[in-house]
Design an enzyme around this catalytic site. Structure first.
Site, PDB file in Angstrom:
ATOM      1  CG  ASP A 154       2.318  76.368  39.642  1.00 14.95           C
ATOM      2  OD1 ASP A 154       2.741  77.362  39.754  1.00 14.95           O
ATOM      3  OD2 ASP A 154       1.325  75.695  39.429  1.00 14.95           O
ATOM      4  CB  THR A 205       4.772  80.784  42.113  1.00 19.10           C
ATOM      5  OG1 THR A 205       3.744  81.138  42.500  1.00 19.10           O
ATOM      6  CG2 THR A 205       5.903  81.792  42.753  1.00 19.10           C
ATOM      7  N   GLY A 206       3.194  82.050  39.982  1.00 22.10           N
ATOM      8  CA  GLY A 206       2.474  83.481  39.781  1.00 22.10           C
ATOM      9  C   GLY A 206       2.294  84.481  41.200  1.00 22.10           C
ATOM     10  CG  ASP A 214      -1.081  78.989  44.868  1.00 20.03           C
ATOM     11  OD1 ASP A 214      -1.705  78.549  45.907  1.00 20.03           O
ATOM     12  OD2 ASP A 214      -0.349  79.940  44.508  1.00 20.03           O
TER      13      ASP A 214
END
Length: 250
Positions: A14, A48-49, A16
């Site tokens: 991931d 990641t988003g 952030d």
């Protein structure tokens, strides 16, 4: 509890709150250890988003040419710029999610293949775009909970977050976990050979499904409970610590 000293072939990171510090930077220590993992033959996959455009500079800084997972699994990339699969969010659902945001007067955003759109920069021609993810942000927790209750009544939505003050929505079945399974299928790996690191609810499914699930020291409590191990925070080189201890075992 999984064998935390397994032989990990894929490292899912991931960004952030995990690889990136609170200034959205990669520390020199984290950078060094990610590169060491890659040089040792571990496939490093950013998960990641974020949308592809904002994830790409980080992937380039890491020097990776490996699969990527963006918008919480809405997009799976064979390598940067080479899309493998994209799962779209119906525009009717986007319109309904936006209506809820307007009713509660909270910040909202959405990713489409054309970029990011938000409360201040929306597009009128919603049906013409290919939508990927919708999100809300408010530090008014009761309002956030009410929004969660409202959208939870709908069907066909995968609901998570990337901070305690937001809600992220993908199509049902789309998650970092299902995307990681697809990446493993592409590469011929088992999920038991994956080490996943994250800090938020959008990381939980992947952390649970992987051979090694690592929660950051700054992770939401639910994420820590789902993980096999808890490492240092994103401001304490927690990624480097976990690579050194569990992935490369140096």
């Amino acid at each position: 509890m999984a064998d935390v000293m397994g032989n990990y072939k894929l490292l899912a990171l991931d960004l952030d709150g995990t690889l990136l510090n609170d200034r959205s930077e990669i520390s020199e220590t984290n950078l060094e250890w990610v590169r060491r993992a890659a040089e040792a033959g571990v496939t490093v996959c950013v998960s990641t988003g974020r949308g592809f455009p904002s994830a790409l500079p980080i992937v380039e800084q890491l020097g990776l040419n490996t699969p990527m997972i963006t918008v919480n699994g809405g997009e799976i990339w064979t390598k940067p710029h080479e899309i493998h699969r994209r799962t779209l969010l119906d525009w009717e659902k986007v319109a309904k999610l936006r209506e809820i945001a307007l009713r509660h007067d909270v910040w909202y955003w959405a990713y489409s293949t054309g970029g990011i759109h938000n409360k201040e920069q929306w597009v009128d021609d919603v049906p013409s775009l290919d939508w990927l993810k919708f999100g809300y942000y408010t530090e008014d927790v009761p309002v956030l909970q009410e929004i969660l209750r409202e959208i939870g009544e709908g069907e066909g939505l995968e609901i998570s977050n990337s901070s305690p003050y937001n809600i992220e929505i993908n199509p049902m079945g789309v998650s970092k976990a299902t995307a990681l399974m697809e990446v493993c299928s592409m590469l011929g790996y088992e999920m038991s050979e994956v080490a996943s690191m994250g800090d938020s609810l959008n990381d939980i499914a992947a952390i649970r499904a992987s051979g090694l699930g690592v929660a950051m020291g700054n992770a939401q409590e639910e994420v820590k409970l789902a993980a096999n191990v808890v490492t240092g925070s994103n401001t304490e080189n927690g990624v480097a610590e976990a690579i050194r201890q569990y992935v490369l075992r140096t």
